[in-house]
Design a protein around this motif. Sequence first.
Motif, PDB file in Angstrom:
ATOM      1  N   ALA A 290      -3.918  -6.677 -10.208  1.00  0.00           N
ATOM      2  CA  ALA A 290      -2.949  -6.581  -9.114  1.00  0.00           C
ATOM      3  C   ALA A 290      -1.886  -5.538  -9.383  1.00  0.00           C
ATOM      4  CB  ALA A 290      -2.305  -7.953  -8.889  1.00  0.00           C
ATOM      5  N   SER A 291      -1.558  -5.335 -10.655  1.00  0.00           N
ATOM      6  CA  SER A 291      -0.488  -4.392 -11.010  1.00  0.00           C
ATOM      7  C   SER A 291      -0.847  -2.946 -10.714  1.00  0.00           C
ATOM      8  CB  SER A 291      -0.124  -4.543 -12.492  1.00  0.00           C
ATOM      9  OG  SER A 291      -1.273  -4.359 -13.303  1.00  0.00           O
ATOM     10  N   ASP A 292      -2.117  -2.671 -10.457  1.00  0.00           N
ATOM     11  CA  ASP A 292      -2.538  -1.312 -10.102  1.00  0.00           C
ATOM     12  C   ASP A 292      -2.511  -1.069  -8.604  1.00  0.00           C
ATOM     13  OD1 ASP A 292      -2.926  -0.720 -12.735  1.00  0.00           O
ATOM     14  OD2 ASP A 292      -5.120  -0.872 -12.672  1.00  0.00           O
ATOM     15  N   HIS A 293      -1.972  -2.037  -7.849  1.00  0.00           N
ATOM     16  CA  HIS A 293      -2.009  -1.936  -6.390  1.00  0.00           C
ATOM     17  C   HIS A 293      -0.637  -2.181  -5.769  1.00  0.00           C
ATOM     18  CE1 HIS A 293      -6.196  -2.692  -7.558  1.00  0.00           C
ATOM     19  NE2 HIS A 293      -6.532  -2.081  -6.446  1.00  0.00           N
ATOM     20  N   ILE A 294      -0.510  -1.681  -4.565  1.00  0.00           N
ATOM     21  CA  ILE A 294       0.683  -1.934  -3.752  1.00  0.00           C
ATOM     22  C   ILE A 294       0.264  -2.769  -2.550  1.00  0.00           C
ATOM     23  CG2 ILE A 294       2.318  -0.837  -2.147  1.00  0.00           C
ATOM     24  CD1 ILE A 294       2.580   1.433  -4.144  1.00  0.00           C
ATOM     25  N   LEU A 295       1.035  -3.792  -2.261  1.00  0.00           N
ATOM     26  CA  LEU A 295       0.763  -4.661  -1.113  1.00  0.00           C
ATOM     27  C   LEU A 295       1.804  -4.403  -0.044  1.00  0.00           C
ATOM     28  CD1 LEU A 295      -1.028  -7.016  -0.064  1.00  0.00           C
ATOM     29  CD2 LEU A 295       0.730  -8.573  -0.956  1.00  0.00           C
TER      30      LEU A 295
ATOM     31  N   SER B  61      -2.420   2.242  -5.766  1.00  0.00           N
ATOM     32  CA  SER B  61      -1.350   3.232  -5.864  1.00  0.00           C
ATOM     33  C   SER B  61      -0.171   2.630  -6.613  1.00  0.00           C
ATOM     34  CB  SER B  61      -0.917   3.659  -4.454  1.00  0.00           C
ATOM     35  OG  SER B  61       0.201   4.509  -4.501  1.00  0.00           O
ATOM     36  N   ASP B  62       0.721   3.515  -7.087  1.00  0.00           N
ATOM     37  CA  ASP B  62       1.957   3.056  -7.712  1.00  0.00           C
ATOM     38  C   ASP B  62       3.183   3.625  -7.004  1.00  0.00           C
ATOM     39  OD1 ASP B  62       1.774   5.703  -8.406  1.00  0.00           O
ATOM     40  OD2 ASP B  62       1.972   5.386 -10.576  1.00  0.00           O
ATOM     41  N   ARG B  63       2.972   4.160  -5.800  1.00  0.00           N
ATOM     42  CA  ARG B  63       4.059   4.786  -5.051  1.00  0.00           C
ATOM     43  C   ARG B  63       4.180   4.164  -3.671  1.00  0.00           C
ATOM     44  NH1 ARG B  63       3.658  10.789  -4.115  1.00  0.00           N
ATOM     45  NH2 ARG B  63       5.803  10.412  -3.438  1.00  0.00           N
TER      46      ARG B  63
ATOM     47  N   GLU C 200       7.025   1.100   5.422  1.00  0.00           N
ATOM     48  CA  GLU C 200       6.630   1.485   4.072  1.00  0.00           C
ATOM     49  C   GLU C 200       5.111   1.535   4.022  1.00  0.00           C
ATOM     50  OE1 GLU C 200      10.174   0.005   1.173  1.00  0.00           O
ATOM     51  OE2 GLU C 200       8.700  -1.530   1.753  1.00  0.00           O
ATOM     52  N   TRP C 201       4.577   2.451   3.199  1.00  0.00           N
ATOM     53  CA  TRP C 201       3.133   2.670   3.159  1.00  0.00           C
ATOM     54  C   TRP C 201       2.727   2.964   1.726  1.00  0.00           C
ATOM     55  CZ3 TRP C 201       0.251   0.796   6.559  1.00  0.00           C
ATOM     56  CH2 TRP C 201      -1.082   1.218   6.761  1.00  0.00           C
ATOM     57  N   GLY C 202       1.442   2.806   1.406  1.00  0.00           N
ATOM     58  CA  GLY C 202       0.978   2.969   0.041  1.00  0.00           C
ATOM     59  C   GLY C 202       0.104   4.172  -0.196  1.00  0.00           C
ATOM     60  N   GLU C 203      -0.020   5.050   0.777  1.00  0.00           N
ATOM     61  CA  GLU C 203      -0.802   6.272   0.632  1.00  0.00           C
ATOM     62  C   GLU C 203       0.019   7.458   1.108  1.00  0.00           C
ATOM     63  OE1 GLU C 203      -5.489   5.048   1.042  1.00  0.00           O
ATOM     64  OE2 GLU C 203      -4.397   5.530   2.874  1.00  0.00           O
ATOM     65  N   PRO C 204      -0.288   8.677   0.621  1.00  0.00           N
ATOM     66  CA  PRO C 204       0.479   9.857   1.034  1.00  0.00           C
ATOM     67  C   PRO C 204       0.199  10.311   2.457  1.00  0.00           C
ATOM     68  CG  PRO C 204      -1.245  10.482  -0.507  1.00  0.00           C
ATOM     69  CD  PRO C 204      -1.220   8.988  -0.485  1.00  0.00           C
ATOM     70  N   THR C 205      -0.826   9.764   3.096  1.00  0.00           N
ATOM     71  CA  THR C 205      -1.124  10.111   4.486  1.00  0.00           C
ATOM     72  C   THR C 205      -1.371   8.837   5.281  1.00  0.00           C
ATOM     73  OG1 THR C 205      -3.505  10.332   4.089  1.00  0.00           O
ATOM     74  CG2 THR C 205      -2.167  12.338   3.848  1.00  0.00           C
ATOM     75  N   ILE C 206      -1.201   8.961   6.601  1.00  0.00           N
ATOM     76  CA  ILE C 206      -1.523   7.851   7.499  1.00  0.00           C
ATOM     77  C   ILE C 206      -2.129   8.444   8.767  1.00  0.00           C
ATOM     78  CG2 ILE C 206       0.817   7.799   8.490  1.00  0.00           C
ATOM     79  CD1 ILE C 206       0.455   4.733   8.759  1.00  0.00           C
ATOM     80  N   SER C 207      -3.161   7.806   9.283  1.00  0.00           N
ATOM     81  CA  SER C 207      -3.863   8.343  10.445  1.00  0.00           C
ATOM     82  C   SER C 207      -3.156   7.978  11.736  1.00  0.00           C
ATOM     83  CB  SER C 207      -5.305   7.821  10.482  1.00  0.00           C
ATOM     84  OG  SER C 207      -5.313   6.435  10.776  1.00  0.00           O
TER      85      SER C 207
END
Length: 223
Positions: free
Chosen positions: A39-44, A76-78, A90-97
């Motif tokens: 879980a620590s390697d992910h953002i919820l 992600s960690d960002r 808030e989002w967990g990826e550098p892009t959003i569609s």
Amino acid sequence: MADNGKKTYRLVVNGQPFETRDKIEEGRSILQLAGFAPASDHILIELTRPGSRSVGLDEEVDFGNAGREEFRAFASDRILTFTLDERGYEWGEPTISEAELRAISGTPANKMLLLERQDEPDLEIEPGSTVNLDAGGTERIRSEARRYRIIVNAREEIVTSNEVTYAQLVALAFQPVPSGPNILFTITYSKGPKDNPKGTLPEGMSVTIKNGMIFVVTQTNRS
């Protein structure tokens, strides 16, 4: 309901449904339940519709509160941020569609999404495109009624729906609209979308439009 009578709570992570018997779950356990390990390697991200917010690994989510059951998980960690119609996301990826923006904000198809820019005109976010959230700072997006430019009797008109009715076109063509028991109108169109590129619009009906579509509204007298 579970066999022991304890209530089952439903949640959705990345579009997949899951169930838990615990009314309150930590972000870590939600990720583990959905198969995101470690879980620590992910953002919820919790979708609050409108809005979204990150959920910490040790943060509790109460499924007894309506609207607390849909999430996105990212490897992600960002955490990246943007606003849409002045509401924070808030989002967990550098892009959003464009499709995801509409899905999480509830923006209907009859509105366009615009990426605000400081030194140049705002940019429409077209279907199928993405927005870069990693350009620095918080991206600002707004929704706005979609505008269509059509030509009615050689005059340009702007409408905000993807359909126009017979009555609307008559009103655009004649100001004021002639009235009388013997007055009729004939409406023909061309340069329409591929499903209706040209034709005649009967009284009481509507037609799907696109930018640059041409209408000719003719007044005739009943014989």
